[in-house]
Each structure stands twice: as structure tokens, then as C-alpha cells.
Design an enzyme around this catalytic site. Sequence first.
Site, short mmCIF file in Angstrom:
data_model
loop_
_atom_site.label_atom_id
_atom_site.label_comp_id
_atom_site.label_asym_id
_atom_site.label_seq_id
_atom_site.Cartn_x
_atom_site.Cartn_y
_atom_site.Cartn_z
N ARG A 148 -8.17 3.12 -97.58
CA ARG A 148 -7.57 4.45 -97.54
C ARG A 148 -6.21 4.36 -98.22
O ARG A 148 -5.37 3.54 -97.85
CB ARG A 148 -7.39 4.89 -96.10
CG ARG A 148 -6.73 6.23 -96.01
CD ARG A 148 -6.50 6.63 -94.59
NE ARG A 148 -5.93 7.97 -94.58
CZ ARG A 148 -5.10 8.39 -93.63
NH1 ARG A 148 -4.77 7.62 -92.64
NH2 ARG A 148 -4.63 9.61 -93.68
N HIS A 200 -4.87 14.54 -95.56
CA HIS A 200 -6.05 14.54 -94.66
C HIS A 200 -7.33 14.86 -95.43
O HIS A 200 -8.31 15.34 -94.86
CB HIS A 200 -5.93 15.58 -93.52
CG HIS A 200 -4.80 15.33 -92.58
ND1 HIS A 200 -4.12 16.34 -91.96
CD2 HIS A 200 -4.24 14.18 -92.14
CE1 HIS A 200 -3.18 15.83 -91.18
NE2 HIS A 200 -3.22 14.51 -91.28
N ARG A 259 6.54 17.06 -86.01
CA ARG A 259 6.97 17.71 -87.25
C ARG A 259 6.96 19.23 -87.09
O ARG A 259 6.05 19.78 -86.49
CB ARG A 259 6.03 17.34 -88.41
CG ARG A 259 6.18 15.90 -88.86
CD ARG A 259 5.09 15.51 -89.86
NE ARG A 259 4.11 14.62 -89.28
CZ ARG A 259 3.00 14.20 -89.88
NH1 ARG A 259 2.72 14.61 -91.09
NH2 ARG A 259 2.17 13.38 -89.27
N ASN A 278 -7.55 0.43 -93.35
CA ASN A 278 -6.53 1.48 -93.33
C ASN A 278 -5.24 0.79 -92.91
O ASN A 278 -5.02 0.51 -91.73
CB ASN A 278 -6.94 2.57 -92.34
CG ASN A 278 -5.97 3.74 -92.34
OD1 ASN A 278 -4.90 3.67 -92.94
ND2 ASN A 278 -6.34 4.80 -91.65
N GLU A 330 -13.27 9.32 -90.79
CA GLU A 330 -12.70 8.99 -92.10
C GLU A 330 -13.23 7.66 -92.63
O GLU A 330 -13.44 7.51 -93.83
CB GLU A 330 -11.17 8.95 -92.00
CG GLU A 330 -10.58 10.35 -91.89
CD GLU A 330 -9.17 10.39 -91.33
OE1 GLU A 330 -8.99 9.97 -90.17
OE2 GLU A 330 -8.26 10.83 -92.05
#
Length: 397
Positions: free
Chosen positions: A90, A179, A238, A7, A381
Site C-alpha cells: 500500500r 482511502h 481532524r 502496509n 484493503e
Amino acid sequence: MKILILNSGSSSIKYQLINMPSEDVLCKGLVERIGSKEAILQYKTDMVSLEETQEIKTHKQGLQKIASLLVDPKKGIVGEANEIQVIGHRVVHGGTTFSAPTLVTPFVKDKIKELFALAPLHNPHNWEGLDLAEEIFPQAKQVAVFDTAFHQTMPVKAKKYAIPEQFFEEHNIQVYGFHGISHQYVSRKTMEHLKKPKSKIICIHLGNGCSMTAVVDGLSVDHSLGFTPANGLIMGTRSGDIDHSIVFYLVETLGYDLKEVNRILLKDSGMMGLTGFNDLRDVQAAAEKGDKAADLALEMNAYRIKKYIGAYVAAMNGLDAIVFTAGIGENSSELRKRVCTGMDYMGIHLDVLANEKRVAGIHGIHTPDSPVKILVVPTNEELEIAKQSFQLVSLIR
Ligand code: AMP
């Protein structure tokens, strides 16, 4: 089959070596702060645990360090690099092109490059990871697993924005969703746990980024992040959903330039903008000490999640389970409690004591008579990337 999962981010490379199909994690670690004199290299196996601070100038140097540790005669976990047969990467944005894990070819690399504009903070680094891995592990098959792929099943009515048609048709402006690797893993684990392959699930991924997915029978049907990972829930830095007219007001009336507005909405907003803290642990500690702004921020955060639960119950016409995952979802009993309180009408009944208990692995935190199950499911993940890479490579062998 030993699969190396990579990743690759803007200044870091996270990695795991996983044996498939046994799912044994042989080694994991990361290289952080690439480009600095004080980069951190972590490497962990059953026998060795090391963390070194050293200068690592480039991603290439970082990946070379990982490769040489893996084959090191004393600390290594494989005899030779060619024992690593597959590398699963990823990749954040697959656009409309990629709806499944994909074997990397020059054509695929070009397509990922074309998507740089849609994910400028992620795809260039993911691409560089692919390119370097080809160079350093030339014998391995490279597989790209996309974060957007899981959401390709969303119906067009959920995917499209109500803006002139040409922007969808000619410029692919639509909801992509993110995601996806986590939502796919967590929703599958939930269906297995419930022993219910036909089910209606809301996955709530609350980490540094936050998102929710409505999942029907294992397929994503709606999702809270959109064209970019900016809208929907309130996140660490955010804003999530806002009226887009605020952007024009900031520029035209208050005199900010667009770059500043982008920074304000992505880096200075969310929990950070409301409280001065982006890490939820700090927000919770402040609220416990009586900080009213922190308490309100937690309440706003939970309220936004509740509203999305309501929307997704309506979209799915039912609900079997809501699932909390990722750093906040797995660890913050406080936020889970705020979300699940006052949801009786929906059949959501939290077991307050079970919610407070620290339990490893999948566990339920609903009362025995709750029509809707409330679960905490740790995400993984890397394992999902390993599974998808293994499946693909097994099919084409
Ligand atoms: P992730 O992106 O899944 O690694 O999640 C990282 C975020 O999880 C951090 O920024 C924290 O806000 C949050 N987090 C981690 N541990 C806890 C905890 N024990 N309580 C509340 N939030 C936590």
C-alpha cells in the site's frame, strides 16, 4: 500464487499472506510500536496464533521477523521464502504520476520519493517498506498500489481549487483524494451485490480517517478529502472542512505558530476537540450517559455527512445506494441512524431494526420500499491490493 501484502506505517507494519485467485488468507498479523523495547509482534494462521512483546528497533528488523515466521519449520506457512512470488504494497500518495497498480522499478521508487513532500506522514514509510522487501524477498515481484489512484477519474471541475492557475499547472496543487483502495473495493462489492454495474453510489468510509466518494459506474467522480487527508468530514482528531481564515486568525491574532496550528487541526480537533475522546465508542458511551457535548458532536458528525450526501446526489444527478464501511461505518448503528434520519426527500429510508442487528458481511439496512438502498459493506484493503497485484502480474507474465 502467494501474495504478501504489506502496509508499512510510521511505527508499524501490517501484513497478510493471501493465496490468489482463491483469496484464501493464509496468515495475517502486524508489528506495532517499532522502535520501542515493547514492540508487539502478532502472527496468525489457521494453526498458530501468537502475540509477543519484544524489542524491535527498526522496520528492517520487523520485516525480518515476519519473514522468518513465514518460513519457520513449525509455525510457518511456506516452505521457503521464494514461494512468495509477489509483494503488494500500500502506497498512500501516487500524485499525478500513478493512476493504476505499478510494478516497482528504480524509476518508480524515485517517483514515490519525489512525492514525500505531499504525504510526509505516509510515503516515506511506504517507500522504506518497498526498499526493505526488495532486500529481504529479492526473488519476489513488488507491486505498488496507490490510495490516490482510484480518484484519478475525477473530472477537473471536481479536482481543481479556485486558486491562481499556476498552483495547479506548476505545483500540482489539487484534490488527490485518499482511502481509494477501500472505496474501490467497497464500490465494486456494492455493484456486484446490487447486480448493477451502471449505478450511482455514495461510499462513506468512517474509520480513524473519514471520507466520502461519489462513484458513477465504478468510477470516482468526487471525493471529500483533498490535497491532503485533512478536509471534508469530521474525523477522530481532524477538523475536516473549516474556513482557512481561521489559520491566519490563530497565527496573526492569537499568536500560535504554524506548527502548533497544524497540530491543533490534525491531532486536537474533530471528535477529540469536541468531546475529549477520539474513539467513537467513547463518544457514544458519553452521549448515552447524558453528556450534551458528546451528543452534539455526534449530531455535527452526522450533519456533515448528510451535507456531503446532498452534494453528491446533486453532482451525480441521482442515487442508487449509500454504503457505510470501515470501523465506524460497519459498527456504529448510532451514527448510521443519525445520518439516515430525515433523508426521506432523497429516497433514503432506514429500517431501524435491521440497522441495529449485527450481521457479518454485506447487508442492507433499508426498508423494502426504500428507493435508495442503504448497505453496510465491510472493507478489505488487503484483498483489494492482492487482487490488483495479481491482475497486474498475471498480465505481464
Ligand atoms: P478503522 O480505521 O477502520 O480501523 O476504524 C477505527 C475506528 O472505528 C476506531 O477509532 C473507532 O472510533 C471506530 N469503531 C470501532 N468499533 C466501533 C464500534 N463498535 N462502535 C463505534 N465505533 C467503532
